[in-house]
Design a protein around this motif. Structure first.
Motif, mmCIF file in Angstrom:
data_model
loop_
_atom_site.group_PDB
_atom_site.id
_atom_site.type_symbol
_atom_site.label_atom_id
_atom_site.label_comp_id
_atom_site.label_asym_id
_atom_site.label_seq_id
_atom_site.Cartn_x
_atom_site.Cartn_y
_atom_site.Cartn_z
ATOM 1 N N THR A 109 -71.636 -33.381 28.157
ATOM 2 C CA THR A 109 -72.267 -33.226 29.462
ATOM 3 C C THR A 109 -73.177 -34.410 29.735
ATOM 4 O O THR A 109 -73.941 -34.832 28.867
ATOM 5 N N ILE A 110 -73.098 -34.924 30.948
ATOM 6 C CA ILE A 110 -74.021 -35.960 31.409
ATOM 7 C C ILE A 110 -75.110 -35.283 32.224
ATOM 8 O O ILE A 110 -74.817 -34.523 33.155
ATOM 9 N N GLY A 111 -76.369 -35.522 31.853
ATOM 10 C CA GLY A 111 -77.500 -34.978 32.593
ATOM 11 C C GLY A 111 -78.350 -36.102 33.147
ATOM 12 O O GLY A 111 -78.112 -37.286 32.894
ATOM 13 N N TYR A 112 -79.366 -35.720 33.892
ATOM 14 C CA TYR A 112 -80.260 -36.692 34.545
ATOM 15 C C TYR A 112 -81.669 -36.529 33.997
ATOM 16 O O TYR A 112 -82.131 -35.410 33.765
ATOM 17 N N HIS A 113 -82.356 -37.654 33.784
ATOM 18 C CA HIS A 113 -83.694 -37.646 33.176
ATOM 19 C C HIS A 113 -84.708 -38.375 34.053
ATOM 20 O O HIS A 113 -85.669 -38.939 33.538
ATOM 21 N N SER A 114 -84.462 -38.387 35.346
ATOM 22 C CA SER A 114 -85.292 -39.060 36.348
ATOM 23 C C SER A 114 -84.892 -40.528 36.476
ATOM 24 O O SER A 114 -84.074 -41.037 35.704
ATOM 25 N N TRP A 115 -85.492 -41.193 37.443
ATOM 26 C CA TRP A 115 -85.137 -42.580 37.725
ATOM 27 C C TRP A 115 -85.633 -43.519 36.641
ATOM 28 O O TRP A 115 -84.893 -44.302 36.072
ATOM 29 N N ARG A 116 -86.921 -43.425 36.286
ATOM 30 C CA ARG A 116 -87.469 -44.340 35.284
ATOM 31 C C ARG A 116 -88.551 -43.670 34.440
ATOM 32 O O ARG A 116 -89.521 -44.288 34.019
ATOM 33 N N PHE A 164 -77.969 -31.073 35.858
ATOM 34 C CA PHE A 164 -78.852 -30.626 34.780
ATOM 35 C C PHE A 164 -79.925 -31.699 34.599
ATOM 36 O O PHE A 164 -79.617 -32.864 34.339
ATOM 37 N N PHE A 165 -81.172 -31.299 34.734
ATOM 38 C CA PHE A 165 -82.283 -32.254 34.831
ATOM 39 C C PHE A 165 -83.281 -32.016 33.701
ATOM 40 O O PHE A 165 -83.833 -30.920 33.578
ATOM 41 N N ALA A 215 -93.784 -27.091 37.832
ATOM 42 C CA ALA A 215 -93.350 -25.877 38.526
ATOM 43 C C ALA A 215 -94.335 -25.472 39.616
ATOM 44 O O ALA A 215 -95.540 -25.440 39.404
ATOM 45 N N GLY A 216 -93.800 -25.170 40.790
ATOM 46 C CA GLY A 216 -94.619 -24.758 41.920
ATOM 47 C C GLY A 216 -95.086 -25.895 42.788
ATOM 48 O O GLY A 216 -95.579 -25.671 43.903
ATOM 49 N N SER A 217 -94.940 -27.135 42.326
ATOM 50 C CA SER A 217 -95.365 -28.289 43.123
ATOM 51 C C SER A 217 -94.316 -28.614 44.175
ATOM 52 O O SER A 217 -93.161 -28.180 44.093
ATOM 53 N N ASP A 218 -94.711 -29.396 45.177
ATOM 54 C CA ASP A 218 -93.757 -29.825 46.197
ATOM 55 C C ASP A 218 -92.616 -30.618 45.569
ATOM 56 O O ASP A 218 -91.460 -30.504 45.987
ATOM 57 N N GLN A 219 -92.948 -31.412 44.536
ATOM 58 C CA GLN A 219 -91.934 -32.233 43.884
ATOM 59 C C GLN A 219 -90.892 -31.351 43.194
ATOM 60 O O GLN A 219 -89.680 -31.596 43.305
ATOM 61 N N ALA A 220 -91.357 -30.351 42.454
ATOM 62 C CA ALA A 220 -90.425 -29.456 41.762
ATOM 63 C C ALA A 220 -89.582 -28.675 42.759
ATOM 64 O O ALA A 220 -88.376 -28.486 42.560
ATOM 65 N N ASN A 221 -90.199 -28.220 43.833
ATOM 66 C CA ASN A 221 -89.460 -27.482 44.851
ATOM 67 C C ASN A 221 -88.388 -28.355 45.493
ATOM 68 O O ASN A 221 -87.277 -27.900 45.782
ATOM 69 N N PHE A 222 -88.721 -29.623 45.719
ATOM 70 C CA PHE A 222 -87.745 -30.550 46.305
ATOM 71 C C PHE A 222 -86.525 -30.692 45.397
ATOM 72 O O PHE A 222 -85.380 -30.618 45.863
ATOM 73 N N LEU A 223 -86.763 -30.863 44.099
ATOM 74 C CA LEU A 223 -85.648 -31.030 43.168
ATOM 75 C C LEU A 223 -84.795 -29.771 43.093
ATOM 76 O O LEU A 223 -83.562 -29.842 43.027
ATOM 77 N N GLN A 224 -85.435 -28.615 43.105
ATOM 78 C CA GLN A 224 -84.666 -27.366 43.079
ATOM 79 C C GLN A 224 -83.860 -27.195 44.352
ATOM 80 O O GLN A 224 -82.714 -26.732 44.326
ATOM 81 N N GLU A 225 -84.444 -27.579 45.488
ATOM 82 C CA GLU A 225 -83.710 -27.494 46.758
ATOM 83 C C GLU A 225 -82.480 -28.393 46.748
ATOM 84 O O GLU A 225 -81.481 -28.092 47.414
ATOM 85 N N LYS A 226 -82.545 -29.481 45.997
ATOM 86 C CA LYS A 226 -81.412 -30.404 45.903
ATOM 87 C C LYS A 226 -80.402 -29.962 44.835
ATOM 88 O O LYS A 226 -79.445 -30.682 44.556
ATOM 89 N N GLY A 227 -80.627 -28.803 44.266
ATOM 90 C CA GLY A 227 -79.645 -28.227 43.359
ATOM 91 C C GLY A 227 -79.850 -28.524 41.886
ATOM 92 O O GLY A 227 -79.017 -28.144 41.055
ATOM 93 N N TYR A 228 -80.935 -29.194 41.519
ATOM 94 C CA TYR A 228 -81.142 -29.538 40.112
ATOM 95 C C TYR A 228 -81.564 -28.307 39.318
ATOM 96 O O TYR A 228 -82.323 -27.461 39.795
ATOM 97 N N ARG A 229 -81.070 -28.227 38.089
ATOM 98 C CA ARG A 229 -81.418 -27.144 37.167
ATOM 99 C C ARG A 229 -82.215 -27.737 36.007
ATOM 100 O O ARG A 229 -81.715 -28.592 35.268
ATOM 101 N N MET A 230 -83.455 -27.297 35.868
ATOM 102 C CA MET A 230 -84.352 -27.863 34.860
ATOM 103 C C MET A 230 -83.981 -27.371 33.462
ATOM 104 O O MET A 230 -83.761 -26.178 33.243
ATOM 105 N N VAL A 231 -83.950 -28.290 32.521
ATOM 106 C CA VAL A 231 -83.587 -27.968 31.143
ATOM 107 C C VAL A 231 -84.611 -28.592 30.198
ATOM 108 O O VAL A 231 -84.732 -29.820 30.129
ATOM 109 N N ASN A 232 -85.341 -27.769 29.476
ATOM 110 C CA ASN A 232 -86.228 -28.268 28.426
ATOM 111 C C ASN A 232 -85.620 -27.932 27.062
ATOM 112 O O ASN A 232 -84.439 -28.107 26.849
#
Length: 397
Positions: free
Chosen positions: A172-179, A212-213, A222-239
């Motif tokens: 699986t290829i996942g995403y870890h942010s831009w930089r 998968f992010f 979690a709960g921030s505008d940034q996290a909400n934006f990523l969830q709205e774009k379909g990203y699924r957080m994985v720790n």
């Protein structure tokens, strides 16, 4: 084991704790094998007051997100006291943010995840071992990579080949942010531009982007505008619930093949005796020494009865569900019967002939890069200029 007294959620600081609680926090943060548990737990679930996050030893750069989901210190301490600290498992995240995946849904499955790539040598070395032993992995990659930059046209063919290999072998290829910027402290305009650029980096080759992010430092905000934006774009957080501490064993800090490096093997072996479904945090920059013991790690996991699975399998998803197909700044060409005015069709080399629609500017940059080896110093010059302007306005560096 400590039974922490109930405390009002969000109304406490470390200064107000009883001497017993203060001693517990101080003791835990001094323990080498558990410092990372505390740090990453707080980074990943920091809905606590900022004073507690900073005072409990999480380190610089921690940005507490105060939300209605604030966890009580009582819960945090009880979770910690019930966690196998010696094996570096940080399962507290699951108790606070239900939107973060931290373990496989099936017992005796483990997803080995590799952050911060791609790297020219290390990533291919990891793949060699996984493929040789018929095991699967997940690669959370940066948009603008630290090792091999897949936005650089000189690396297009190498990145295409790497991603094709990963997908062909069932990884699986996942995403870890831009930089690797912390999500909750990144200005929204910057995050939007970076997310778009990250999507386009993968879409150029794959015609789709990973959803998968893995949030940098485990801090999803979690709960921030940034996290909400990523969830709205379909990203699924994985720790993760298994922190291997592999990043502490780099070439310039410990001798190669030393007992300290081999500790990674022991941590993973000890942590998988229970049979829990696990997600293991690992990294694949070229400087890390643990790769020498990776075959042994895989063998021990199999000896403990584990199946080494990719993230889609770990979370009960299909390979198709591991990708998004509608980007911020691209669409499948067949979505509207062709590309709208101002957009151009681009056929990704790994998309089986399924073109996407992108701006004329992006399409031209990609074409020039692939046909002439012209060094664009990154495809998204306009986006980078806007990002810099936004950073200057916000006073960040």
């Amino acid at each position: 084991q400590v039974a922490a007294a109930p405390l009002a959620s969000g109304q406490f600081s470390l200064r107000k704790l009883s001497s017993r609680h203060r001693a517990l926090v101080a003791h835990i943060t001094r323990m080498p094998s558990t410092t990372s548990v505390i740090a990453f737990t707080i980074l990943g679930v920091c809905h606590l007051p900022a004073s507690l996050c900073h005072e409990s030893g999480a380190g610089d750069g921690v940005n507490a997100t105060k939300t209605s989901q604030q966890a009580t210190l009582s819960n945090l301490l009880s979770i910690i006291s019930g966690t196998r600290l010696g094996t570096s498992r940080a399962s507290a995240i699951a108790f606070v943010d239900k939107n973060i995946h931290v373990g496989c849904t099936t017992p005796k499955q483990i997803a080995l995840t590799f952050d911060d790539g791609p790297s020219g040598k290390m990533t291919t070395d990891v793949l060699d071992v996984l493929d040789e032993k018929d095991a699967k992995g997940t690669f959370f990659q940066l948009g603008k990579g630290w090792g091999t930059d897949c936005t650089d046209p000189r690396n297009y063919q190498w990145c295409d080949k790497l991603w094709k290999r990963m997908l062909d072998k069932g990884h699986t290829i996942g995403y870890h942010s831009w930089r690797h910027d912390q999500i909750p402290s990144t200005p929204m305009e910057t995050l939007q531009l970076q997310t778009s650029s990250g999507q386009l980096t993968f879409a150029r080759s794959l015609g789709q982007h990973p959803i998968f992010f893995r949030p940098p430092h485990g801090n999803d905000g979690a709960g921030s505008d940034q996290a909400n934006f990523l969830q709205e774009k379909g990203y699924r957080m994985v720790n993760w619930n298994l922190h291997t501490q592999d990043w502490t064993y780099v070439a310039d800090k410990v001798p190669p093949n030393s007992a300290a490096v081999h500790r990674v093997v022991e941590v993973i072996d000890e942590s998988t005796k229970s049979g829990d479904g696990s997600i293991a945090l690992m990294h694949d920059p070229d400087s890390f020494e643990w790769i020498k013991f990776f075959p042994e790690i895989v063998d021990k996991l199999k000896a403990n009865g584990y199946s080494l699975v990719d993230m889609a399998t770990c979370l009960g998803a299909s390979q198709e569900e591991a990708f998004g197909h509608d980007g911020i700044d691209y669409d499948p060409a067949d979505k509207h019967g062709g590309c709208a005015a101002g957009l151009e069709s681009w056929t990704p080399p790994l998309a089986s002939g399924r073109p996407i629609c992108v701006s004329a500017e992006v399409a031209t940059a990609w074409k020039k890069g692939e046909s002439s080896q012209f060094d664009l110093r990154g495809t998204f010059l306009k986006s980078r200029t806007l990002v810099q302007q936004d950073r200057e306005r916000s006073g960040s560096k």
